[in-house]
Design an enzyme around this catalytic site. Structure first.
Site, short mmCIF file in Angstrom:
data_model
loop_
_atom_site.label_atom_id
_atom_site.label_comp_id
_atom_site.label_asym_id
_atom_site.label_seq_id
_atom_site.Cartn_x
_atom_site.Cartn_y
_atom_site.Cartn_z
N HIS A 145 -7.56 3.53 0.62
CA HIS A 145 -7.46 4.30 -0.58
C HIS A 145 -8.99 4.75 -1.13
O HIS A 145 -9.04 4.82 -2.40
CB HIS A 145 -6.93 3.46 -1.48
CG HIS A 145 -5.70 3.07 -1.25
ND1 HIS A 145 -4.42 3.58 -1.69
CD2 HIS A 145 -4.96 2.01 -0.54
CE1 HIS A 145 -3.19 3.11 -1.31
NE2 HIS A 145 -3.63 2.18 -0.48
N HIS A 176 -6.28 -5.33 -8.72
CA HIS A 176 -5.98 -6.40 -7.86
C HIS A 176 -4.47 -6.86 -8.29
O HIS A 176 -4.08 -7.03 -9.55
CB HIS A 176 -6.96 -7.61 -8.27
CG HIS A 176 -6.59 -8.96 -7.56
ND1 HIS A 176 -5.96 -8.90 -6.51
CD2 HIS A 176 -7.18 -10.24 -7.68
CE1 HIS A 176 -5.68 -10.32 -6.09
NE2 HIS A 176 -6.48 -10.96 -6.89
N ASN A 180 2.26 1.94 -5.01
CA ASN A 180 2.22 3.36 -3.95
C ASN A 180 3.35 4.26 -4.28
O ASN A 180 4.34 3.96 -4.96
CB ASN A 180 2.57 2.90 -2.56
CG ASN A 180 1.29 2.21 -1.77
OD1 ASN A 180 0.32 2.52 -2.36
ND2 ASN A 180 1.42 1.79 -0.55
FE1 HDD Z 1 -3.63 -2.57 -0.75
C1 HDD Z 1 -6.47 -0.97 -2.27
C2 HDD Z 1 -1.70 -0.67 -2.66
C3 HDD Z 1 -1.09 -3.64 0.98
C4 HDD Z 1 -5.74 -4.61 0.72
N1 HDD Z 1 -3.82 -1.01 -2.15
C5 HDD Z 1 -5.12 -0.59 -2.55
C6 HDD Z 1 -4.85 0.68 -3.28
C7 HDD Z 1 -3.50 0.67 -3.65
C8 HDD Z 1 -2.75 -0.24 -2.79
C9 HDD Z 1 -2.90 1.57 -4.38
C10 HDD Z 1 -5.91 1.67 -4.31
C11 HDD Z 1 -6.46 0.87 -5.56
C12 HDD Z 1 -7.63 1.54 -6.13
O1 HDD Z 1 -7.15 2.85 -6.71
O2 HDD Z 1 -8.45 1.16 -6.31
N2 HDD Z 1 -1.73 -2.29 -1.01
C13 HDD Z 1 -1.07 -1.18 -1.66
C14 HDD Z 1 0.40 -1.65 -1.55
C15 HDD Z 1 0.53 -2.38 -0.75
C16 HDD Z 1 -0.86 -2.79 -0.14
C17 HDD Z 1 1.55 -0.86 -2.62
C18 HDD Z 1 1.64 -3.04 0.01
C19 HDD Z 1 2.92 -3.07 -0.71
N3 HDD Z 1 -3.45 -3.84 0.68
C20 HDD Z 1 -2.26 -4.25 0.99
C21 HDD Z 1 -2.38 -5.32 2.08
C22 HDD Z 1 -3.70 -5.64 2.05
C23 HDD Z 1 -4.29 -4.62 1.08
C24 HDD Z 1 -1.18 -6.07 2.68
C25 HDD Z 1 -4.52 -6.67 2.68
C26 HDD Z 1 -4.09 -7.87 3.11
N4 HDD Z 1 -5.69 -2.67 -0.69
C27 HDD Z 1 -6.29 -3.59 0.22
C28 HDD Z 1 -7.79 -3.64 0.02
C29 HDD Z 1 -7.87 -2.40 -1.33
C30 HDD Z 1 -6.55 -1.98 -1.22
C31 HDD Z 1 -8.73 -3.78 1.16
C32 HDD Z 1 -9.23 -1.26 -0.68
C33 HDD Z 1 -9.77 -1.14 -1.85
C34 HDD Z 1 -9.64 -2.19 -2.82
O3 HDD Z 1 -8.48 -2.97 -2.31
O4 HDD Z 1 -9.92 -2.41 -4.00
O5 HDD Z 1 -8.21 -4.90 -0.84
#
Ligand code: HDD
Length: 712
Positions: free
Chosen positions: A73, A337, A146
Site C-alpha cells: 500500500h 492499525h 479494502n
Molecule cells: Fe494490511 C497496510 C488492508 C492484510 C500487513 N493493509 C495496509 C493498508 C490497508 C491494508 C488498507 C494501508 C494502510 C494505509 O493506508 O496506511 N491488509 C488490509 C486488509 C487485509 C490486510 C483489508 C486483509 C483483510 N496486512 C494484512 C496482513 C498483514 C498486513 C495479513 C500482515 C500479517 N498491511 C500490513 C502492513 C501495512 C499494511 C505491512 C503496510 C503499511 C502499514 O501496514 O502501515 O503492516
C-alpha cells in the site's frame, strides 16, 4: 456539540501547522538567513568552508528527507472528512461514535494500491486499500479496509509469501505494480484458498473509475459489544453514493501513461470543486449464537456473508470534504492499525486478523522510525494521551512530574485505570479452549463455492472482462506449467471460464486434470484441497456492478471538442445542463488558444488535442458549428479528433455529435455500427441533451462492447 467534535481534529492540526506567508527565511534554529544563493567560500572561486552551518544544515536535512515507503500500500492518496451516524447501533455496540444518533466524528481516509511503489500508476490492476481513521472522543478507531470483501489467504503466516510473490521479482525488480508475472501466478496456482479473491482481482473492481466510486469492506468478521457485554459478529461495508464504476482494462493501461495520478487527481479535484465524495457505512450483524449457521466459517477471510443471507443495514454517512495541506505530513505519515479499537468493538479469532494485529505497529517502527509515531500530528488522538510510557526517538509530549510508573503514591496514583463505566476498554470475555496446534480449521476447507458464487453473479460483459483479465495476466506468465495449473484451478470454478482461458493460452483443454498432474501426491496442498460444496446462495445481485447506482452524472468529466466558430448557444446550453447536474465540463481544442465561437463568446480550452486523451473523460461532445468542424477536419487535427472519438467509442462511452458534425461522424468508427446504441447521441434526435445526460449516468454501454470493439 457535534459541530465542536467535527472540527476537533482539524483544530488540533491547525494549532500544529505553520505558513510561510510574509515570513523571512530561517534556519531550523530560527536564525534569519540573508543569502540562500551562495555557500560560504574562501574567496569567490575558492573551496567551500566547513563552517558553513547554513549549507550543512540544508544539505543534511535534504539527504535524510526520504523515509521507507510502506511494505504494501505504498502508493496512496488521502483526505479529511466526517462520519455522521444516522442510525444508532446502541443495541449492538457501546462505541459512542456508533451509538449516539447524529454524532459527527472527524476522519482521515487513505486510499491505496497494494503492490506498486510510491510513484507507481494509480491504474494498476490491484486491490485498493480504503483505510479510515475515526478520531473519536474515546480514542482513534481504525477501519483498515479494502475495496474487495475477501482476501487471498486465510492465515497471516502466508502474508509475506503472498506479498513477495506479487511484488517485482527479486532478481531484476520487474514488473512494477503488476500481478501479471511468474511469481504471483506460481504462488496463486498453488493456493486454492485464493480463488475467490482472484475472481475479484480479475474483475473490473480492480480498475476503479475513481476512489469515489469504490465500495469498502472491513473483510474480517469483527465483534460489536454492547453495554450489557453481549457480542454480535459484524462485517463493515462502505457503499459509494455515486455507485461502483470501473474503467476498461485497455483504458487503464492508457491512463497509466497519460495521467498516472488519475485517481489522486480525481479525488483532489472533486474535493476542491466541492463535489465531496460520500459513502454509506453499512453493517451486517450476526448474533453470536448464529455463528455456525452458515455454510462457511465466519472467521474465514476468504468468505463473504451474502447480502441475501444477512442484509446490510446502512447506519451513517462518510463524507470527505477537505484535502490535506501537506501530503507527507498527513497522507504519508498516517499510521493505521486494525488494533486501534474503542470500547464496543473487538476482534474475532480470524487468523488473518490476528496476525495483522502484530504487523501494523511493528511496521511503523521502521517506516516512521520511532515508537512515538502516535505523536505525529495526523496520528494524534483528539482525546489526550496519559500513560507512563516515556522517552524514545523524537518524543514530543512533555509530561510533568516525577512519576512514570504505576502503582505510585508520589503522583497520587495517576494516571488511574479507567473502569468500564468510565470508558475503560476491556476485551470481550470469550471462552476459548483447545490444544496448541499449528493447523487450519477443517471449516476453512472450501475454496471454490464462493468463487463460483462471485463468477455466476456477474453480468455477461463482466464475465468477459474477467476472462480477458485472466488471459492477459496468464499470457505474461512464462512458465507453461504455471499457466496449466492455473487453468486447472479455474476449472473448479467454471468450465467455460477455464476453457476460454485455456484456448487463448494455447493449451489443450483435455490435458487439464489437475491436481494429479503437477503436484506430488503427498503435498499438503492436496490435503488443503477444497471440499466440493454447493453454496447456499447461488447468485448475489450485490456482487455485480451492473446493479449499481446509475442515476447521477455528478462529478463525471465531459470533454467538449471544439474549434473556432463553434455554436456558442448549443455549447452554453449543454454545458449549463451538465454542470447543473453536477458534471465537470472541460474544453478540448486544437491548441490552448482561446476559442472564438459564432457569436463572439470566447471559451478557454483546458486541454489541446495533444495534451490529453479520451481515456481521461467519461463522455465526449463534438460541438456544433460548420467552421468548428472544418477546423477539426484539417489533416493536422483530424486524426487526433478521430482518435478521441474512436477510443471513446471502443471504451463504450457516451458520445454526442452536435449539428454539422456529420463529416467527423462518418469518418469515425461510430458510423460502422449496425444497431441502435443508446450512448451515441445525435443532435437530430428528440431531447438529445437529456439523452446524453441519461447515457452518461449509465456509465458505459458494456453490453455493446463486443459490437463496438468489432468496429474499432
Ligand atoms: Fe494490511 C497496510 C488492508 C492484510 C500487513 N493493509 C495496509 C493498508 C490497508 C491494508 C488498507 C494501508 C494502510 C494505509 O493506508 O496506511 N491488509 C488490509 C486488509 C487485509 C490486510 C483489508 C486483509 C483483510 N496486512 C494484512 C496482513 C498483514 C498486513 C495479513 C500482515 C500479517 N498491511 C500490513 C502492513 C501495512 C499494511 C505491512 C503496510 C503499511 C502499514 O501496514 O502501515 O503492516
Amino acid at each position: 456539540m457535534e459541530k465542536e467534535n467535527q472540527n476537533k481534529k482539524l483544530e488540533q492540526l491547525d494549532s500544529l501547522s505553520t505558513s510561510n506567508e510574509n515570513e523571512k527565511l530561517t534556519t531550523n534554529q530560527g536564525l534569519k538567513i540573508n543569502n540562500n544563493q551562495d555557500s560560504l567560500k574562501a574567496g569567490d572561486r575558492g573551496p567551500t568552508l566547513l563552517e558553513d552551518f547554513i549549507l550543512r544544515e540544508k544539505i543534511t536535512h535534504f539527504d535524510h528527507e526520504r523515509i521507507p515507503e510502506r511494505i504494501v500500500h505504498a502508493r496512496g492518496s488521502g483526505a479529511h472528512g466526517v462520519f455522521k451516524l444516522t442510525k444508532s447501533l446502541e443495541k449492538y455496540t457501546k462505541a459512542r461514535f456508533l451509538s449516539e444518533l447524529g454524532k459527527e466524528t472527524p476522519v482521515f481516509v487513505r486510499f491505496s494500491t497494494v503492490a506498486g511503489s510510491r510513484g507507481s500508476t494509480d491504474l494498476a490492476r490491484d486491490v485498493r486499500g480504503f483505510a479510515i481513521k475515526f478520531y473519536t472522543e474515546e480514542g482513534n478507531y481504525d477501519l483498515v479496509a479494502n475495496n474487495m470483501p475477501v482476501f487471498f489467504i486465510q492465515d497471516a503466516i502466508k502474508f509475506p509469501d503472498l506479498v513477495h510473490a506479487v511484488k517485482p521479482e527479486p532478481d531484476n525488480e520487474i514488473p512494477q505494480a503488476a500481478s501479471a508475472h511468474d511469481t504471483f501466478w506460481d504462488f496463486i496456482s498453488l493456493m486454492p484458498e485464493s480463488m475467490h479473491m482472484i475472481m475479484w482481482l480479475m474483475s473490473d473492481r480492480a480498475i476503479p473509475r475513481s476512489f469515489r466510486m469504490m465500495e469498502g469492506f472491513g473483510v474480517h468478521s469483527f465483534k460489536f459489544i454492547n453495554e450489557e457485554g453481549e457480542a454480535h459478529f459484524v462485517k463493515f461495508h462502505l457503499k459509494p453514493k455515486l455507485g461502483v464504476h470501473s474503467v476498461a482494462w485497455d483504458e487503464a493501461q492508457k491512463i497509466s501513461g497519460v495521467d498516472p495520478d488519475f485517481h489522486r487527481r480525481d479525488l483532489w479535484e472533486a474535493i476542491e470543486n466541492g463535489a465531496f465524495p460520500e459513502w454509506d457505512l453499512g453493517v451486517q450483524i450476526v448474533p453470536e449464537e448464529d455463528e455456525h449457521k452458515f455454510d462457511f466459517d465466519l472467521l474465514d477471510p476468504t468468505k463473504i456473508i451474502p447480502e441475501e443471507e444477512v442484509p446490510v443495514e446502512l447506519v451513517g454517512t462518510l463524507t470527505l470534504n477537505k484535502n490535506p495541506d501537506n501530503f507527507f505530513a498527513e497522507t504519508e505519515q498516517i499510521a493505521f492499525h486494525p488494533g486501534h479499537l474503542v470500547p464496543g468493538i473487538d476482534f474475532s479469532n480470524d487468523p488473518l486478523l490476528q496476525g495483522r494485529l502484530f504487523s501494523y505497529t511493528d511496521t511503523q517502527l521502521s517506516r516512521l522510525g520511532s515508537p512515538n509515531f502516535h505523536e505525529i500530528p495526523i496520528n494524534r488522538s483528539i482525546s489526550t494521551v496519559h500513560n507512563n510510557q516515556r522517552d524514545g526517538h523524537m518524543r514530543q509530549q512533555i509530561v510533568k512530574g516525577k512519576v512514570s510508573y504505576e502503582p505510585n503514591s508520589i503522583g497520587n496514583g495517576c494516571p488511574f485505570q479507567a473502569m468500564m463505566q468510565e470508558g475503560g476498554f476491556a476485551s470481550h470475555q470469550e471462552k476459548v479452549s483447545g490444544s496448541k496446534v499449528r493447523e487450519r480449521s477443517k471449516s476453512f476447507v472450501d475454496h471454490y463455492s464462493q468463487a463460483k458464487l462471485f463468477y455466476n453473479s456477474q453480468s455477461t460483459p463482466e464475465k468477459m472482462h474477467l476472462q480477458n483479465a485472466l488471459i492477459f495476466e496468464l499470457s505474461k506468465v512464462t512458465i507453461p506449467e504455471i499457466r496449466e495449473r492455473m487453468v486447472g484451478q479455474l476449472a473448479f470454478i467454471d468450465m467455460f471460464l477455464a476453457w476460454r482461458v485455456a484456448e487463448k493460452l494455447g493449451l489443450e483443454v483435455k490435458k487439464l486434470d489437475w491436481p494429479n498432474q503437477s503436484l506430488p501426491a503427498d503435498s499438503n496442498i492436496i490435503e488443503l484441497q477444497s471440499e466440493e460444496r454447493e453454496p447456499h446462495t447461488k447468485i448475489s445481485e450485490a456482487l455485480s456492478m451492473q446493479n449499481t447506482v446509475k442515476d447521477t452524472i455528478k462529478s463525471r468529466k465531459i470533454g467538449f471538442i471544439m474549434g473556432n466558430g463553434a455554436d456558442a448557444e448549443a455549447i452554453t446550453t449543454l454545458k449549463n445542463k451538465l454542470e447543473e447536474a453536477g458534471a465537470v465540463v472541460e474544453i478540448i481544442a486544437p491548441s490552448l488558444a482561446p476559442v472564438k465561437t459564432n457569436d463572439g463568446t470566447v471559451f478557454i480550452p483546458k486541454h489541446s488535442l495533444t495534451s490529453t486523451a479520451s481515456v481521461c473523460f467519461d463522455a465526449l461532445y463534438i460541438a456544433s458549428g460548420e467552421s468548428s468542424v472544418q477546423e477539426l477536419l484539417i489533416p493536422e487535427n483530424k486524426h487526433l479528433v478521430l482518435h478521441f472519438i474512436n477510443e471513446a467509442y471502443k471504451h463504450c462511452k457516451a458520445i454526442y455529435f452536435g449539428a454539422e458534425t456529420d463529416m467527423l461522424y462518418k469518418s469515425s468508427n461510430v458510423s460502422l455500427r449496425k444497431h441502435e446504441d443508446p450512448a451515441i447521441i445525435n443532435i437530430r434526435e428528440n431531447n438529445p441533451d437529456d439523452q446524453f445526460i441519461d447515457a452518461i449516468s449509465k456509465h458505459r454501454v458494456w453490453d455493446l462492447e463486443l459490437e463496438r470493439n468489432t468496429h474499432a
